[in-house]
Design a protein around this motif. Structure first.
Motif, short mmCIF file in Angstrom:
data_model
loop_
_atom_site.label_atom_id
_atom_site.label_comp_id
_atom_site.label_asym_id
_atom_site.label_seq_id
_atom_site.Cartn_x
_atom_site.Cartn_y
_atom_site.Cartn_z
N ALA A 130 31.70 69.10 63.35
CA ALA A 130 32.69 68.15 62.67
C ALA A 130 33.20 68.76 61.50
N LEU A 131 34.66 69.06 61.36
CA LEU A 131 35.49 69.48 60.34
C LEU A 131 36.37 68.68 59.78
N ARG A 132 36.36 68.54 58.50
CA ARG A 132 36.82 67.65 57.68
C ARG A 132 37.79 68.28 56.38
N TYR A 133 38.91 67.69 56.41
CA TYR A 133 39.91 68.11 55.29
C TYR A 133 40.87 67.11 54.87
N PRO B 160 54.46 63.71 52.53
CA PRO B 160 54.11 62.37 51.90
C PRO B 160 52.78 62.10 52.17
N GLY B 161 52.07 61.38 51.22
CA GLY B 161 50.55 60.80 51.53
C GLY B 161 49.74 61.61 51.65
N ASN B 162 48.45 61.17 51.27
CA ASN B 162 47.14 61.62 51.27
C ASN B 162 46.54 61.48 52.76
N LEU B 163 46.45 62.68 53.41
CA LEU B 163 46.05 62.51 54.88
C LEU B 163 44.66 62.93 55.14
N THR B 164 43.62 61.98 55.40
CA THR B 164 42.32 62.57 55.67
C THR B 164 42.16 62.84 57.23
N VAL B 165 41.60 63.96 57.64
CA VAL B 165 41.68 64.55 59.12
C VAL B 165 40.18 64.91 59.25
N GLU B 166 39.89 64.66 60.47
CA GLU B 166 38.33 65.17 61.05
C GLU B 166 38.70 65.47 62.39
N VAL B 167 38.05 66.86 62.82
CA VAL B 167 38.30 67.64 64.09
C VAL B 167 36.79 67.67 64.56
N VAL B 168 36.41 67.21 65.82
CA VAL B 168 35.26 67.37 66.14
C VAL B 168 35.27 68.20 67.41
N TYR B 169 34.85 69.73 67.20
CA TYR B 169 34.75 70.67 68.50
C TYR B 169 33.13 70.23 68.99
N ARG B 170 33.50 69.97 70.28
CA ARG B 170 32.02 69.58 71.16
C ARG B 170 31.85 70.56 72.52
N LEU B 171 30.96 71.37 72.47
CA LEU B 171 30.68 71.90 73.76
C LEU B 171 29.52 71.38 74.43
N THR B 172 29.79 71.33 75.81
CA THR B 172 28.80 70.54 76.51
C THR B 172 28.05 71.56 77.34
N GLY B 173 27.19 70.99 78.31
CA GLY B 173 26.41 71.75 79.01
C GLY B 173 26.92 72.25 80.32
N ASP B 174 28.06 71.59 80.55
CA ASP B 174 28.88 71.94 81.67
C ASP B 174 30.11 72.86 81.53
N ASN B 175 30.01 73.58 80.55
CA ASN B 175 30.95 74.50 80.00
C ASN B 175 32.45 73.81 79.82
N ARG B 176 32.47 72.54 79.12
CA ARG B 176 33.50 72.07 78.58
C ARG B 176 33.56 72.00 77.07
N LEU B 177 34.63 72.38 76.41
CA LEU B 177 35.06 72.41 75.04
C LEU B 177 36.06 71.29 74.55
N PHE B 178 35.70 70.27 74.01
CA PHE B 178 36.37 69.33 73.33
C PHE B 178 36.85 69.59 71.89
N ALA B 179 38.10 69.00 71.73
CA ALA B 179 38.60 68.99 70.40
C ALA B 179 39.21 67.68 70.15
N GLU B 180 38.34 66.62 69.50
CA GLU B 180 38.72 65.66 69.13
C GLU B 180 39.22 65.41 67.61
N TYR B 181 40.59 64.77 67.66
CA TYR B 181 41.24 64.73 66.43
C TYR B 181 41.21 63.27 65.85
N ARG B 182 41.07 63.09 64.66
CA ARG B 182 41.26 61.63 64.12
C ARG B 182 41.97 61.81 62.70
N ALA B 183 42.85 61.26 62.19
CA ALA B 183 43.32 61.23 61.02
C ALA B 183 43.88 59.76 60.54
#
Length: 356
Positions: free
Chosen positions: A136-139, A149-172
């Motif tokens: 999980a990366l936060r900025y 404009p505005g204070n933007l709070t961001v989280e990006v979660v990289y997730r590597l699974t056992g079946d060779n999938r790489l996710f990037a999940e973004y929240r702000a």
């Protein structure tokens, strides 16, 4: 019990201002590993097996931190606040005009500005779940950052699974209205060498957004049928790359946004599939975003080096899930304004497999 996935942390160097950068390596027990640094949330390596079990690094990148800070064409980076281009670096929000930096040839605002999310130091937290390794990366992008404009709070979660999938999940979230369009900018070469012209690409897109001379969308959403932009049936990236098409001439190749067919907000939809015939590697992209930018490495010219080779013309391609470029200035495109009380959410998944 043997873990399906692991995470290791190691030093990666120091920025010019002295701040330390860390490397997190996510690995599973099927031969896939992903290296991610806290500077820019950059994917520095992505190793996966071919049809014979041979593992190679299939993303472009450097061997050390310094060139990521000074020379990188967004290799592997997280992109924001607004990915892609904004015409004249301008937009209007709630009847108030904003002027951003013109960091692309003095005519447009590109990938969040002179110090976008690709050039900031993210706070990191790693964890292991039953079937994945997560980073999980936060900025927090302060009000006025790069002119937004505005204070933007961001989280990006990289997730590597056992079946060779790489996710990037973004929240702000934000405390004032602001445009947001986050993406990921890895350059892939599934052969691990050479150019990508023989890679076979399928894009789930009936339409794309044509561009002007500054690579800004004209506002039109045009059908791909009977054009070089029709990848609904797999064809080699280089098959029509050098045809006398006005759009290809403007961009020097493919550098266009494609409208994902049957895209449903919040649901993962298959947007693209790439097959590399010599190694048998297959990359499949699913995304919740309505568009994907396909870039054929037009500006790579051999002046950058890393991983034992020169990054020559078209030695990598990008598939960047996104909202449509220049949306704040295009009434024909969906609004990308994030407002207080709302949450920006977007997910992409790069799946790696082989043809046997």
């Amino acid at each position: 019990m043997t873990e399906i996935c692991t995470i290791t942390k190691s030093p990666y160097g120091r920025l010019q201002d002295g701040r330390a950068v860390e490397l997190y390596t996510l690995q599973n027990n099927r031969g896939m590993s992903v290296g991610i640094i806290t500077y820019g949330g950059i994917i520095t390596s992505l190793v996966c097996p071919d049809r014979d079990g041979q593992c190679d690094d299939v993303v472009l990148g450097f061997d050390a931190l310094a060139p990521y800070e000074t020379d990188s064409p967004y290799f592997g980076a997280l992109i924001g606040r607004v990915g892609n281009r904004l015409a004249d670096g301008r937009f209007e929000l709630d009847a108030k005009p904003y002027q951003l930096a013109l960091n692309e040839n003095g005519v447009s605002h590109l990938h969040g500005g002179e110090c976008g999310f690709d050039k900031v130091l993210w706070q990191a937290e790693s964890r292991i779940t039953s079937d994945a390794a997560e980073l999980a990366l936060r900025y927090v992008s302060a009000d006025g950052d790069q002119g937004y404009p505005g204070n933007l709070t961001v989280e990006v979660v990289y997730r590597l699974t056992g079946d060779n999938r790489l996710f990037a999940e973004y929240r702000a979230t934000t405390d004032a209205p602001t445009p947001v369009n986050l993406t990921q900018h890895s350059y892939f070469n599934l052969a691990g060498k050479g150019d990508v012209l023989h890679h076979e690409l399928t894009l789930n897109a009936k339409a794309y957004t044509p561009i002007d001379q500054h690579l800004i969308p004209t506002g039109e959403i045009a059908p791909v049928a009977n054009t070089p932009f029709d990848f609904r049936v797999a064809k080699k990236i280089g098959a029509e790359l050098d045809t006398s098409d006005a759009q290809l001439t403007l961009a020097g190749g493919y550098d266009h946004n494609f409208a994902v067919s049957q895209a449903t907000a919040g649901e993962l939809t298959r947007a693209a599939r790439v097959h590399e015939p010599t190694t048998g590697r297959v990359l499949t992209l699913h995304t919740t975003a309505p568009g994907v930018q396909f870039y054929s490495g037009n500006f790579l010219d051999g002046s950058l080096q890393g991983k034992g080779r020169d990054f020559t013309h078209r030695s990598g391609f990008c598939l960047e899930p996104q909202h449509f470029p220049d949306a704040p200035n295009q009434p024909n495109f969906a609004d990308i304004t994030l407002r207080p009380g709302e949450e920006y959410r977007s997910t992409l998944c790069f799946s790696f497999s082989t043809d046997t």
